[in-house]
Design a protein around this motif. Sequence first.
Motif, PDB file in Angstrom:
ATOM      1  N   LEU A 104       0.956  -1.296  -0.030  1.00  0.00           N
ATOM      2  CA  LEU A 104      -0.029   0.031   0.023  1.00  0.00           C
ATOM      3  C   LEU A 104       0.611   1.275  -0.465  1.00  0.00           C
ATOM      4  N   THR A 105       1.896   1.216  -0.262  1.00  0.00           N
ATOM      5  CA  THR A 105       3.048   2.235   0.126  1.00  0.00           C
ATOM      6  C   THR A 105       4.217   2.194  -1.410  1.00  0.00           C
ATOM      7  N   ASP A 106       4.419   1.563  -1.804  1.00  0.00           N
ATOM      8  CA  ASP A 106       5.099   1.325  -3.263  1.00  0.00           C
ATOM      9  C   ASP A 106       4.330   1.462  -4.456  1.00  0.00           C
ATOM     10  N   ALA A 107       3.394   1.613  -4.752  1.00  0.00           N
ATOM     11  CA  ALA A 107       2.295   2.114  -6.347  1.00  0.00           C
ATOM     12  C   ALA A 107       3.447   2.867  -7.282  1.00  0.00           C
ATOM     13  N   GLU A 154      17.691   9.093  -1.286  1.00  0.00           N
ATOM     14  CA  GLU A 154      17.819   8.653   0.420  1.00  0.00           C
ATOM     15  C   GLU A 154      16.561   7.928   1.003  1.00  0.00           C
ATOM     16  N   TRP A 155      15.440   8.570   0.539  1.00  0.00           N
ATOM     17  CA  TRP A 155      14.572   8.239   1.239  1.00  0.00           C
ATOM     18  C   TRP A 155      13.053   7.279   0.486  1.00  0.00           C
ATOM     19  N   GLU A 156      13.384   6.823  -0.853  1.00  0.00           N
ATOM     20  CA  GLU A 156      11.993   6.664  -2.036  1.00  0.00           C
ATOM     21  C   GLU A 156      12.047   4.863  -1.588  1.00  0.00           C
ATOM     22  N   PRO A 157      13.300   4.426  -1.345  1.00  0.00           N
ATOM     23  CA  PRO A 157      12.860   2.438  -0.706  1.00  0.00           C
ATOM     24  C   PRO A 157      12.682   2.383   0.736  1.00  0.00           C
ATOM     25  N   ARG A 158      12.713   3.312   1.101  1.00  0.00           N
ATOM     26  CA  ARG A 158      12.120   3.773   2.728  1.00  0.00           C
ATOM     27  C   ARG A 158      10.403   3.476   2.716  1.00  0.00           C
ATOM     28  N   LEU A 159      10.920   4.261   2.187  1.00  0.00           N
ATOM     29  CA  LEU A 159       9.199   4.408   1.538  1.00  0.00           C
ATOM     30  C   LEU A 159       7.735   3.833   1.348  1.00  0.00           C
ATOM     31  N   THR A 160       8.426   3.210   0.081  1.00  0.00           N
ATOM     32  CA  THR A 160       8.228   1.867  -0.457  1.00  0.00           C
ATOM     33  C   THR A 160       9.030   0.314  -0.429  1.00  0.00           C
ATOM     34  N   ARG A 172      18.338   6.000   8.244  1.00  0.00           N
ATOM     35  CA  ARG A 172      18.471   4.818   7.858  1.00  0.00           C
ATOM     36  C   ARG A 172      19.336   3.730   8.590  1.00  0.00           C
ATOM     37  N   HIS A 173      18.672   3.512   9.539  1.00  0.00           N
ATOM     38  CA  HIS A 173      18.817   2.634  10.274  1.00  0.00           C
ATOM     39  C   HIS A 173      17.558   1.491  10.324  1.00  0.00           C
ATOM     40  N   LYS A 174      17.159   1.602   9.169  1.00  0.00           N
ATOM     41  CA  LYS A 174      15.437   1.397   9.437  1.00  0.00           C
ATOM     42  C   LYS A 174      15.367   0.695   8.275  1.00  0.00           C
ATOM     43  N   ALA A 175      13.984  -0.663   8.143  1.00  0.00           N
ATOM     44  CA  ALA A 175      13.790  -1.309   6.924  1.00  0.00           C
ATOM     45  C   ALA A 175      13.000  -0.476   6.665  1.00  0.00           C
ATOM     46  N   ASP A 223       7.859   8.258  10.916  1.00  0.00           N
ATOM     47  CA  ASP A 223      10.311   8.734  10.870  1.00  0.00           C
ATOM     48  C   ASP A 223      10.125   9.998   9.844  1.00  0.00           C
ATOM     49  N   GLY A 224       8.996  10.591   9.211  1.00  0.00           N
ATOM     50  CA  GLY A 224       9.547  12.467   8.585  1.00  0.00           C
ATOM     51  C   GLY A 224       8.056  12.459   8.090  1.00  0.00           C
TER      52      GLY A 224
END
Length: 549
Positions: A104-107, A154-160, A172-175, A223-224
């Motif tokens: 639900l976050t990687d469209a 930096e952020w897109e891989p974390r959000l998706t 940076r320490h979060k999956a 987180d942001g």
Amino acid sequence: MAGTTHTVTNQPPPLTGYDVYGTDRALVAAVDRHLDPDLLDETHGELSALGRAAGSAQLQEWAAQADENPPVLRTHDRYGHRVDEVDFHPAWHRLLGKGVGAHLTDAWVRPGGHVRRAAAFLVWTQVEAGTCCPLSMTHAAVPALRADPELAAEWEPRLTSTIYDRGLRPARHKAGALFGMAMTEKQGGSDVRANTTLATPLAEDGTYELTGHKWFCSAPMSDGFLVLAQAAPSAGGGGPTCFLVPRVLEDGTRNVFRLQRLKDKLGNRSNASGEVEFDGTWARRVGDEGRGVRTVIDMVAATRLDCVVGSAGLMRQAVAQAIHHCAHREAFGGKLVDKPLMRGVLADLALESEAATALALRLAAAYDDGGEQERALLRIAVPAAKYWVTKRCAPLVVEAAECLGGNGYVTESGMPRLVRESPLNSIWEGAGNVQALDVLRALRREPQALDAWLREVGLARGADHRLDRAIKDLLTELADLDGAEARARRLAERFALVLQGALLVRFAPPEVADAFCASRLGGDGGSTFGTLPHSLDLASVVERAAPRL
């Protein structure tokens, strides 16, 4: 001791143990219609797995627990240190984890991602809509962050990510990471240009210090955050600007993010919405100074579409519950669903639900296409749909609850939670007047938007005389836009209704399209649900919308 005065009979069983997706014929058909055939088998399997989870007794229990145990603000730890954390019931975390894991976050990074996500979001809303807020914010932050390629990388891989990694740590320490939003202030509301939160540049290029207050902060445990603030005037700069505010800084210290209180809301109670104070808060600029509204506009458009999809999901669950109840409940010598008057109510509700679903998925498909024509269509169709579909949600859900009689007014039925939730999407992300004025703005400034809408509804011309007449009448009304602001709501409504009619005429079964055009476009319907012409095939309309265990 067990009561001995009566036995329990004529009570419908709970609507559990079913596939929320697979039994929604209108939704399955929309996915088939808009998705690449090569993706269909995988997508149907994925969505049916989510649908079975959504229809399970376990998740329904978690949803009730999350609603009954709203989040709690904890400003300080036991030693008096400021922590500004929000504590949630374990059921909330279980549900949010499943939502993140359901794509639900990687469209933005999946083939056919917006159609697939819209279908999943429509299903997930039917479990517990509170979790949809952080999922929506995280999804919608991606296009805004792409205004700064370095931040996006930096952020897109974390959000998706499909991993729910709870707890406040450096990102940076979060999956996986979640995003919130803080735009509005007390004095401005939707008029974000009236914001007074000040951004003062720091020595490092692109970094600022924020000072001010936000009246609404969505998902404050994230987180942001994307934040709008007034950049201090500078050479060629200054004005409303978009910023990224991380909750935890790179060195592990907490950013200044003072949660003053959580809002006590009518609905959406499992989700936290708060007021936040910035006082020397570190922030990174996103996009150019003075272009903050332009930077976040794609985020706002995405969250507005989520309001449409979310309302369609609430409608669908309300209709499913109403039909399920009436299919099992007997009164006056037969099943309620077979009574002509009740059948008319259920059919009317089903029409509204299917029209909302068809429109929501069509707009999601436009996002996946991404072409100039589709982008122009979204410019006028998203605010029109946001205006109309979210407005129709509340009266539909209330009528559906009435189908259960007194049981529908009892919290245990689940219907009061839907009723409390139903007005939310018409208010969030710009209330009705804001959407209607946005439609008017598109008409005046972007003629390609009207052209795209006309091309879309034109594909159905000649198939139904009531639709043809509605298109002609709307064009006549558009010939004179003088004093149009007073008519902006009517215009937004007609744009949405005609587009819904065109989609149903092209793709829905004849009995659905006929009933919709007769009642919504042909004037052969009343001001309340249940006033459809009796000559229509209403039994087929109800049968199509019935959930099957």
